[in-house]
Design a protein around this motif. Structure first.
Motif, PDB file in Angstrom:
ATOM      1  N   LEU A  69      49.703  41.107  15.394  1.00 20.18           N
ATOM      2  CA  LEU A  69      49.837  42.561  15.274  1.00 20.18           C
ATOM      3  C   LEU A  69      49.685  42.997  13.827  1.00 20.18           C
ATOM      4  CD1 LEU A  69      50.704  45.414  16.317  1.00 20.18           C
ATOM      5  CD2 LEU A  69      53.068  44.698  15.883  1.00 20.18           C
ATOM      6  N   PHE A  70      50.277  42.244  12.922  1.00 15.94           N
ATOM      7  CA  PHE A  70      50.286  42.627  11.511  1.00 15.94           C
ATOM      8  C   PHE A  70      49.024  42.176  10.779  1.00 15.94           C
ATOM      9  CE2 PHE A  70      54.588  42.206  13.097  1.00 15.94           C
ATOM     10  CZ  PHE A  70      55.137  43.420  12.732  1.00 15.94           C
ATOM     11  N   GLN A  71      48.183  41.426  11.483  1.00 13.61           N
ATOM     12  CA  GLN A  71      46.901  41.029  10.919  1.00 13.61           C
ATOM     13  C   GLN A  71      45.759  41.896  11.441  1.00 13.61           C
ATOM     14  OE1 GLN A  71      46.608  36.917  12.034  1.00 13.61           O
ATOM     15  NE2 GLN A  71      48.389  36.297  10.820  1.00 13.61           N
ATOM     16  N   SER A  72      46.062  42.778  12.366  1.00 10.30           N
ATOM     17  CA  SER A  72      45.018  43.606  12.959  1.00 10.30           C
ATOM     18  C   SER A  72      44.463  44.579  11.931  1.00 10.30           C
ATOM     19  CB  SER A  72      45.564  44.380  14.165  1.00 10.30           C
ATOM     20  OG  SER A  72      46.627  45.221  13.780  1.00 10.30           O
ATOM     21  N   VAL A  73      43.164  44.780  12.021  1.00 15.23           N
ATOM     22  CA  VAL A  73      42.481  45.688  11.102  1.00 15.23           C
ATOM     23  C   VAL A  73      41.657  46.674  11.912  1.00 15.23           C
ATOM     24  CG1 VAL A  73      42.369  44.071   9.172  1.00 15.23           C
ATOM     25  CG2 VAL A  73      40.552  44.058  10.884  1.00 15.23           C
ATOM     26  N   THR A  74      41.243  47.709  11.268  1.00 12.76           N
ATOM     27  CA  THR A  74      40.396  48.713  11.897  1.00 12.76           C
ATOM     28  C   THR A  74      39.252  49.035  10.952  1.00 12.76           C
ATOM     29  OG1 THR A  74      40.366  50.904  12.926  1.00 12.76           O
ATOM     30  CG2 THR A  74      41.713  50.648  10.960  1.00 12.76           C
ATOM     31  N   GLU A 255      40.222  48.173   6.938  1.00 10.67           N
ATOM     32  CA  GLU A 255      41.574  48.261   6.396  1.00 10.67           C
ATOM     33  C   GLU A 255      42.584  47.843   7.448  1.00 10.67           C
ATOM     34  OE1 GLU A 255      41.930  52.293   5.203  1.00 10.67           O
ATOM     35  OE2 GLU A 255      41.538  53.107   7.187  1.00 10.67           O
ATOM     36  N   ARG A 256      43.785  47.525   6.978  1.00 15.95           N
ATOM     37  CA  ARG A 256      44.845  47.112   7.900  1.00 15.95           C
ATOM     38  C   ARG A 256      45.141  48.241   8.880  1.00 15.95           C
ATOM     39  NH1 ARG A 256      48.788  43.124   7.274  1.00 15.95           N
ATOM     40  NH2 ARG A 256      48.185  42.883   5.087  1.00 15.95           N
ATOM     41  N   ASP A 257      45.334  47.862  10.138  1.00 15.52           N
ATOM     42  CA  ASP A 257      45.551  48.856  11.191  1.00 15.52           C
ATOM     43  C   ASP A 257      47.026  49.270  11.224  1.00 15.52           C
ATOM     44  OD1 ASP A 257      45.351  50.513  13.328  1.00 15.52           O
ATOM     45  OD2 ASP A 257      44.780  48.985  14.787  1.00 15.52           O
ATOM     46  N   ASN A 258      47.425  50.044  10.221  1.00 15.41           N
ATOM     47  CA  ASN A 258      48.831  50.457  10.121  1.00 15.41           C
ATOM     48  C   ASN A 258      49.250  51.353  11.281  1.00 15.41           C
ATOM     49  OD1 ASN A 258      49.337  49.012   7.809  1.00 15.41           O
ATOM     50  ND2 ASN A 258      48.963  50.722   6.414  1.00 15.41           N
ATOM     51  N   ALA A 259      48.312  52.091  11.857  1.00 15.67           N
ATOM     52  CA  ALA A 259      48.664  52.995  12.957  1.00 15.67           C
ATOM     53  C   ALA A 259      49.174  52.212  14.159  1.00 15.67           C
ATOM     54  CB  ALA A 259      47.453  53.845  13.346  1.00 15.67           C
ATOM     55  N   THR A 260      48.503  51.086  14.471  1.00 20.33           N
ATOM     56  CA  THR A 260      48.937  50.266  15.609  1.00 20.33           C
ATOM     57  C   THR A 260      50.292  49.625  15.325  1.00 20.33           C
ATOM     58  OG1 THR A 260      46.654  49.806  16.266  1.00 20.33           O
ATOM     59  CG2 THR A 260      48.342  48.283  17.052  1.00 20.33           C
ATOM     60  N   LEU A 349      54.777  50.271   4.954  1.00 19.50           N
ATOM     61  CA  LEU A 349      53.497  49.765   5.463  1.00 19.50           C
ATOM     62  C   LEU A 349      52.405  49.860   4.401  1.00 19.50           C
ATOM     63  CD1 LEU A 349      53.530  51.259   9.082  1.00 19.50           C
ATOM     64  CD2 LEU A 349      53.625  48.832   8.470  1.00 19.50           C
ATOM     65  N   ALA A 350      52.440  50.919   3.604  1.00 18.12           N
ATOM     66  CA  ALA A 350      51.405  51.115   2.590  1.00 18.12           C
ATOM     67  C   ALA A 350      51.612  50.222   1.375  1.00 18.12           C
ATOM     68  CB  ALA A 350      51.370  52.583   2.170  1.00 18.12           C
ATOM     69  N   ASN A 351      52.868  50.047   0.957  1.00 21.46           N
ATOM     70  CA  ASN A 351      53.143  49.353  -0.302  1.00 21.46           C
ATOM     71  C   ASN A 351      53.484  47.872  -0.133  1.00 21.46           C
ATOM     72  OD1 ASN A 351      52.833  51.803  -1.747  1.00 21.46           O
ATOM     73  ND2 ASN A 351      54.944  52.384  -1.221  1.00 21.46           N
ATOM     74  N   ASP A 352      54.039  47.507   1.014  1.00 22.39           N
ATOM     75  CA  ASP A 352      54.417  46.102   1.208  1.00 22.39           C
ATOM     76  C   ASP A 352      54.162  45.681   2.659  1.00 22.39           C
ATOM     77  OD1 ASP A 352      55.407  43.565   0.815  1.00 22.39           O
ATOM     78  OD2 ASP A 352      57.525  44.164   0.874  1.00 22.39           O
ATOM     79  N   PRO A 353      52.898  45.693   3.093  1.00 18.91           N
ATOM     80  CA  PRO A 353      52.606  45.347   4.491  1.00 18.91           C
ATOM     81  C   PRO A 353      53.017  43.925   4.843  1.00 18.91           C
ATOM     82  CG  PRO A 353      50.591  45.441   3.186  1.00 18.91           C
ATOM     83  CD  PRO A 353      51.671  46.009   2.327  1.00 18.91           C
ATOM     84  N   ASP A 354      52.871  42.988   3.898  1.00 13.85           N
ATOM     85  CA  ASP A 354      53.279  41.609   4.176  1.00 13.85           C
ATOM     86  C   ASP A 354      54.793  41.517   4.353  1.00 13.85           C
ATOM     87  OD1 ASP A 354      50.668  40.750   4.030  1.00 13.85           O
ATOM     88  OD2 ASP A 354      50.782  40.241   1.904  1.00 13.85           O
ATOM     89  N   GLY A 355      55.531  42.341   3.600  1.00 11.04           N
ATOM     90  CA  GLY A 355      56.984  42.355   3.748  1.00 11.04           C
ATOM     91  C   GLY A 355      57.402  42.871   5.114  1.00 11.04           C
ATOM     92  N   VAL A 356      56.702  43.895   5.614  1.00 11.67           N
ATOM     93  CA  VAL A 356      56.982  44.424   6.956  1.00 11.67           C
ATOM     94  C   VAL A 356      56.705  43.354   8.006  1.00 11.67           C
ATOM     95  CG1 VAL A 356      56.366  46.165   8.663  1.00 11.67           C
ATOM     96  CG2 VAL A 356      56.489  46.787   6.238  1.00 11.67           C
ATOM     97  N   ALA A 357      55.582  42.660   7.842  1.00 14.32           N
ATOM     98  CA  ALA A 357      55.222  41.608   8.792  1.00 14.32           C
ATOM     99  C   ALA A 357      56.264  40.500   8.785  1.00 14.32           C
ATOM    100  CB  ALA A 357      53.845  41.054   8.449  1.00 14.32           C
ATOM    101  N   SER A 358      56.707  40.100   7.591  1.00 16.30           N
ATOM    102  CA  SER A 358      57.702  39.035   7.476  1.00 16.30           C
ATOM    103  C   SER A 358      59.037  39.463   8.064  1.00 16.30           C
ATOM    104  CB  SER A 358      57.869  38.657   6.004  1.00 16.30           C
ATOM    105  OG  SER A 358      58.876  37.681   5.849  1.00 16.30           O
ATOM    106  N   PHE A 359      59.402  40.725   7.854  1.00 15.45           N
ATOM    107  CA  PHE A 359      60.690  41.201   8.365  1.00 15.45           C
ATOM    108  C   PHE A 359      60.737  41.133   9.887  1.00 15.45           C
ATOM    109  CE2 PHE A 359      63.502  44.518   9.985  1.00 15.45           C
ATOM    110  CZ  PHE A 359      64.678  44.245   9.299  1.00 15.45           C
TER     111      PHE A 359
END
Length: 460
Positions: A69-74, A255-260, A349-359
């Motif tokens: 989910l956190f690797q998805s891009v658009t 870009e990373r699919d932050n909307a999904t 999501l914009a500033n630390d997407p990897d942190g969101v994924a890890s959390f």
């Protein structure tokens, strides 16, 4: 029942009415048992509601626990030259695409036949198809007395022909039109022996073959020249499929699919709050109507809420530091529901997407919040879990109550049979006493009348 209706005939007493009152009093013993059965059934239904909402929450947790989910891009495209679809392997970036020409399929139209009914080949034969790539060359068997339509059908029925055949009328006669199945220069149809096959049966003015060679697509991606036999290009940009539409320029932004990701987090919050709402309804007490929810004070519900609340409040350790719900824009309100600060989530999501994924999804070594919740919900929903155990306990209780209900019914039947027998005996005894009383009364009346008559005779 006849014995009941005849009660009271001998005694004149309302023994049927009395027996009916006794039966009503005995039947009242069943009401508390039936109510307990109903209470247990309502509990089972309530546990089922809990299972349903917990299962929906588990689905939302599973979505957040998926690293993909956190690797998805658009991909976003400006310009009409291409369309683009980004896969999981695509890397975020900007790509300028210049399409010089799109790939086309080769076309060839044979010499003319004056009429569709004209027999093209009286003896039959072989139609030779030649391609730019000689490995595609193929011969199609043509039967005797074939018309142009028969030749067309024979080509289309041959899976190795590598062309699609049709018939066109050019204003002077009918031609067999052949189009390569594949685009690109090498797949182009370049010749046939149709004039030899149909020798002597062509139109008076057969004309020459008309052909248009297929061509490869030509494009540049960030200044790099690329040729392709097809208009669907899968390897020019890693993880991105380009679909060429027309010559021109386009810009592809991956870009990373932050909307999904955002939608999945919102769905997680909604599913948790829906579960809390259901739990609240099932454990509430309505003071105005004096009604209590079917699971008020239920230990299973308390245990479920406690387990999930502990998971949510514990946070996640990332690189030696503790990350909390609040870092993701989430918080537990006073009533136990989850609240979402959308601006803070968007910032994370914009500033630390990897942190969101890890959390949420964690890593191979350490589960994230979703992984921890997934373990909890899996246990709660398992066949050995708290909910299933409570349902089984209620079902066992119902079975015990039904046995008790049946035993009580049998006891009531025996009691009523005893009352009925006793009343019948009483009725008979009172009836006999009444008969004896009536007999004695008659006898005494008779004795009194005889004495009176004798006295009068003496006087006379």
């Amino acid at each position: 029942m006849s014995s009941i209706t005849s009660l009271g005939i001998g005694s004149g007493l309302d023994l049927n009415g009395l027996l009916g009152q006794l039966e009503e009093a005995e039947q009242a013993k069943l009401a508390p048992i039936a109510q307990q059965v109903e209470d247990q059934q309502v509990k089972i239904s309530a546990y089922g509601e809990m299972q349903s909402t917990l299962s929906a929450f588990d689905d939302s947790v599973a979505a957040l626990n998926d690293p993909a989910l956190f690797q998805s891009v658009t991909s976003n495209v400006t310009g009409s030259a291409v369309q683009a679809a980004a896969g999981a392997e695509a890397s975020p970036g900007r790509y300028d695409v210049e399409v010089g020409q799109i790939a086309t399929a080769g076309n060839l139209a044979t010499e003319r036949v004056s009429d569709l009914e004209t027999v093209v080949s009286e003896d039959g034969g072989t139609l030779e198809l030649s391609f730019a790539n000689g490995e595609l060359n193929h011969n199609v068997a043509i039967e005797a007395d074939s018309t142009l339509e028969d030749v067309r059908d024979a080509i289309n029925a041959d899976p190795e022909a590598a062309v699609n055949a049709s018939i066109i009328f050019d204003g002077e006669g009918h031609r067999l039109a052949l189009m390569s199945e594949e685009t690109g220069e090498q797949a182009s149809i370049i010749g046939t022996n149709f004039d030899q096959l149909a020798a002597g049966n062509l139109a008076g003015d057969p004309g020459g073959t008309v052909s248009q060679a297929g061509q490869d697509a030509e494009l540049m991606v960030n200044g790099i020249d690329i040729n392709s036999a097809t208009n669907q290009i899968e390897d020019a940009i890693q993880g991105v499929t380009l679909d060429l539409q027309e010559p021109g320029s386009s810009t592809v932004v991956v870009e990373r699919d932050n909307a999904t990701i955002r939608d999945s987090i919102v769905g997680f919050v909604d599913a948790y709050n829906e579960m809390k709402s259901t739990t609240g309804q099932l454990t509430a007490f309505n003071g105005e109507e004096g009604e209590a929810g079917p699971l008020i004070g239920d230990s299973t519900v308390r245990a479920i809420e406690s387990s999930l609340r502990n998971d949510l409040a514990s946070g996640v350790t990332q690189n030696g530091e503790l990350a909390l719900l609040s870092d993701m824009g989430l918080s537990l309100s006073v009533d136990g529901t989850l609240e979402l600060d959308e601006q803070q989530l968007d910032s994370a999501l914009a500033n630390d997407p990897d942190g969101v994924a890890s959390f949420f999804a964690g890593d191979e070594a350490t589960p994230g919040l979703a992984g921890r919740l997934a373990s909890t919900t899996e246990q709660l929903l398992s066949s050995n879990g708290a909910l299933e155990g409570s349902i089984n306990s209620a079902e066992t209780r119902i079975g015990s109550l039904e046995d008790r209900f049946e035993r009580t019914e049998q006891s009531i039947d025996r009691t009523l049979d005893r009352y009925r027998t006793q009343f019948a005996q009483l009725d008979g005894m009172l009836g006999q006493m009444q008969q004896t009383s009536n007999y004695l009364t008659e006898q005494l009346n008779g004795l009194g009348g005889g004495q009176g008559g004798g006295g009068m005779g003496g006087m006379m």
